[in-house]
Motif scaffolding. Structure first.
Motif, PDB file in Angstrom:
ATOM      1  N   GLU A 142     -43.003 -12.132  -6.199  1.00  0.00           N
ATOM      2  CA  GLU A 142     -42.107 -13.004  -5.431  1.00  0.00           C
ATOM      3  C   GLU A 142     -42.266 -14.479  -5.785  1.00  0.00           C
ATOM      4  O   GLU A 142     -41.343 -15.279  -5.569  1.00  0.00           O
ATOM      5  CB  GLU A 142     -42.318 -12.803  -3.929  1.00  0.00           C
ATOM      6  CG  GLU A 142     -43.722 -13.095  -3.425  1.00  0.00           C
ATOM      7  CD  GLU A 142     -44.661 -11.905  -3.516  1.00  0.00           C
ATOM      8  OE1 GLU A 142     -45.713 -11.942  -2.846  1.00  0.00           O
ATOM      9  OE2 GLU A 142     -44.350 -10.943  -4.264  1.00  0.00           O
TER      10      GLU A 142
ATOM     11  N   ILE B 288     -39.670 -15.603  -8.579  1.00  0.00           N
ATOM     12  CA  ILE B 288     -38.240 -15.476  -8.299  1.00  0.00           C
ATOM     13  C   ILE B 288     -37.835 -16.573  -7.319  1.00  0.00           C
ATOM     14  O   ILE B 288     -38.462 -16.716  -6.263  1.00  0.00           O
ATOM     15  CB  ILE B 288     -37.919 -14.098  -7.671  1.00  0.00           C
ATOM     16  CG1 ILE B 288     -38.422 -12.963  -8.576  1.00  0.00           C
ATOM     17  CG2 ILE B 288     -36.424 -13.957  -7.419  1.00  0.00           C
ATOM     18  CD1 ILE B 288     -38.312 -11.591  -7.936  1.00  0.00           C
TER      19      ILE B 288
ATOM     20  N   ARG C 245     -36.281 -18.386  -4.273  1.00  0.00           N
ATOM     21  CA  ARG C 245     -36.083 -17.791  -2.945  1.00  0.00           C
ATOM     22  C   ARG C 245     -34.651 -17.310  -2.727  1.00  0.00           C
ATOM     23  O   ARG C 245     -34.418 -16.306  -2.053  1.00  0.00           O
ATOM     24  CB  ARG C 245     -36.474 -18.795  -1.861  1.00  0.00           C
ATOM     25  CG  ARG C 245     -37.962 -19.115  -1.855  1.00  0.00           C
ATOM     26  CD  ARG C 245     -38.381 -19.846  -0.597  1.00  0.00           C
ATOM     27  NE  ARG C 245     -39.804 -20.165  -0.627  1.00  0.00           N
ATOM     28  CZ  ARG C 245     -40.761 -19.312  -0.325  1.00  0.00           C
ATOM     29  NH1 ARG C 245     -40.441 -18.079   0.019  1.00  0.00           N
ATOM     30  NH2 ARG C 245     -42.034 -19.672  -0.373  1.00  0.00           N
TER      31      ARG C 245
ATOM     32  N   ILE D 296     -34.335 -13.735  -3.916  1.00  0.00           N
ATOM     33  CA  ILE D 296     -35.247 -12.692  -3.440  1.00  0.00           C
ATOM     34  C   ILE D 296     -34.530 -11.766  -2.458  1.00  0.00           C
ATOM     35  O   ILE D 296     -33.965 -12.213  -1.457  1.00  0.00           O
ATOM     36  CB  ILE D 296     -36.494 -13.303  -2.767  1.00  0.00           C
ATOM     37  CG1 ILE D 296     -37.389 -13.974  -3.818  1.00  0.00           C
ATOM     38  CG2 ILE D 296     -37.292 -12.223  -2.033  1.00  0.00           C
ATOM     39  CD1 ILE D 296     -38.652 -14.592  -3.250  1.00  0.00           C
TER      40      ILE D 296
ATOM     41  N   THR E 193     -35.660  -8.875  -0.163  1.00  0.00           N
ATOM     42  CA  THR E 193     -36.894  -8.268   0.332  1.00  0.00           C
ATOM     43  C   THR E 193     -36.834  -6.742   0.355  1.00  0.00           C
ATOM     44  O   THR E 193     -37.873  -6.082   0.324  1.00  0.00           O
ATOM     45  CB  THR E 193     -37.213  -8.782   1.746  1.00  0.00           C
ATOM     46  OG1 THR E 193     -36.101  -8.518   2.607  1.00  0.00           O
ATOM     47  CG2 THR E 193     -37.488 -10.277   1.716  1.00  0.00           C
TER      48      THR E 193
ATOM     49  N   LEU F   9     -37.221  -5.880  -3.559  1.00  0.00           N
ATOM     50  CA  LEU F   9     -38.433  -6.372  -4.204  1.00  0.00           C
ATOM     51  C   LEU F   9     -39.491  -5.276  -4.252  1.00  0.00           C
ATOM     52  O   LEU F   9     -39.715  -4.571  -3.267  1.00  0.00           O
ATOM     53  CB  LEU F   9     -38.970  -7.586  -3.444  1.00  0.00           C
ATOM     54  CG  LEU F   9     -40.014  -8.440  -4.178  1.00  0.00           C
ATOM     55  CD1 LEU F   9     -39.402  -9.118  -5.396  1.00  0.00           C
ATOM     56  CD2 LEU F   9     -40.587  -9.488  -3.235  1.00  0.00           C
TER      57      LEU F   9
ATOM     58  N   ASN G 160     -35.339  -7.749 -11.663  1.00  0.00           N
ATOM     59  CA  ASN G 160     -35.180  -8.759 -10.620  1.00  0.00           C
ATOM     60  C   ASN G 160     -34.539 -10.015 -11.203  1.00  0.00           C
ATOM     61  O   ASN G 160     -35.070 -10.616 -12.148  1.00  0.00           O
ATOM     62  CB  ASN G 160     -36.538  -9.112 -10.018  1.00  0.00           C
ATOM     63  CG  ASN G 160     -37.076  -8.023  -9.125  1.00  0.00           C
ATOM     64  OD1 ASN G 160     -36.784  -7.972  -7.939  1.00  0.00           O
ATOM     65  ND2 ASN G 160     -37.873  -7.121  -9.701  1.00  0.00           N
TER      66      ASN G 160
END
Length: 390
Positions: free
Chosen positions: A36, A39, A41, A44, A46, A49, A55
């Protein structure tokens, strides 16, 4: 910050159950390195992830975006390199720095340099590495990755993170360590590539084709207007390309015969012979002496006005770096990073020479200040190495 421990564990257990993740060191690296943090924000998700999918970390438009490879693919890449703890690794394509952070866990005594053509991605990568205090171990250079870094060769390992044509790997193969250096790359045309593992033994190259993959092409067009050094050159009136040289790549595209075998990589000896404390102490003392000599020349450089004498000092530093190479494997010296900084100092000296007869004092001072910043960085690195060895 959200704790993704359980999601990581489930992902890694899945990769292990599928017999993909076999290296215990890599398992631990995945657990320790936070994906995380690599990447932005805004990208992202969740839910997704730590799923086994790519990603997104960079997006300009539907034709210009970049992802961090899926965990299973990263596993295949890093295990395919067969990294030893003191290997030097050249990575072509930044991938936001995540792969290099994992690789550092596998090769903590080696040096890692990333070549990235997109200056914006390079900046993102540097910032990510700095957040985790990895910028001392991993360097990011804006450059056409296809050129590799021949001036810092040999490389024990080279990882290509984007699709590359067969003939384009030839100059990279020449930069491999002749003592079982490994290149790992998705080789092929635009739609489908074959991830291929190539081992160099003396003058011979042995390949192992592994699996079909679909990668976006390796980004190679350097944005010169975003490279500070290149901009300096252009403004000096003599456009000397310092980091971007496609002609050099074309000249190096010679035919290298690759013999394909199925198990050559499995023959690499991963064991190391222990050294006595007396021998290691002697090596440390000798290395510290060369580092101090290098430091003395760096200090002299800061007070020297004559450009010709500055070039002489750089030559002395080059000689000391050559001597330090003999200690690199045993002591884990950051010789490649030192050499890269000295190369930057040399580049600025060339610019100073070109501007010597110019009336543009502002530009002269700007170049000198940038060169002094590089000298300061070099001094800090040398001090750090001496302190580590003492």
């Amino acid at each position: 910050m959200k704790d993704y421990y359980d999601k990581k564990k489930r992902l890694l257990e899945s990769l292990t159950a599928k017999n993909l993740l076999q290296d215990k060191r890599l398992y631990q690296a995945f657990m320790e390195v936070p994906l995380e943090e690599f990447i932005p924000r805004k990208y992202i998700d969740t839910v997704k992830l730590y799923k086994d999918i790519p990603n997104l970390f960079y997006y300009q438009d539907p034709q210009n975006y970049r992802t961090i490879s899926a965990p299973h693919m990263i596993t295949i890449m890093l295990q395919g390199l067969a990294l030893k703890k003191d290997d030097d690794l050249l990575i072509l394509g930044a991938k936001s720095g995540y792969i290099s952070a994992l690789a550092h866990k596998l090769a903590p005594k080696g040096e890692i340099i990333i070549l990235e053509a997109n200056s914006e991605i390079a900046t993102i990568t540097r910032e990510n590495l700095e957040k985790l205090d990895l910028d001392k171990n991993v360097s990011v250079i804006v450059k056409n990755p296809l050129e590799g870094m021949p001036d810092l060769s040999p490389w024990q390992k080279i990882l290509v993170t984007g699709a590359i044509r067969q003939n384009r790997i030839h100059p990279l193969l020449k930069q491999l360590d002749p003592n079982e250096g490994v290149l790992y790359a998705p080789i092929g045309e635009e739609l489908v590539q074959t991830y291929t593992q190539i081992l160099r033994v003396d003058g011979n190259f042995y390949g192992k084709r592994q699996l079909k993959v679909r990668f976006t092409p390796l980004m190679t067009r350097v944005e010169l207007d975003n490279i500070q050094l290149a901009a300096d050159v252009e403004e000096s009136g003599k456009p000397i390309e310092i980091k971007h040289n496609p002609e050099k790549v074309d000249e190096a595209l010679e035919d290298i015969k690759v013999k394909y075998a199925s198990n050559i990589i499995d023959e690499i000896d991963m064991e190391e012979q222990p050294k006595t404390k007396e021998l290691e102490l002697k090596l440390r003392e000798e290395a510290i002496q060369f580092l101090r000599e290098l430091l003395d020349h760096a200090r002299c450089f800061k007070t020297e006005d004559e450009i010709s004498t500055c070039f002489d000092l750089i030559e002395y530093m080059d000689g000391e770096i050559e001597s330090l190479k003999t200690f690199k494997k045993d002591l884990g010296l950051k010789v490649k990073k030192i050499k890269s900084i000295v190369n930057n100092i040399r580049s600025y000296n060339i610019l100073r020479k070109d501007l010597d007869k110019s009336d543009n004092m502002e530009k002269k001072h700007e170049i000198i200040n940038k060169q002094m910043n590089e000298i300061n960085t070099l001094e800090e690195l040398i001090h750090s190495e001496i302190e580590r060895l003492q």
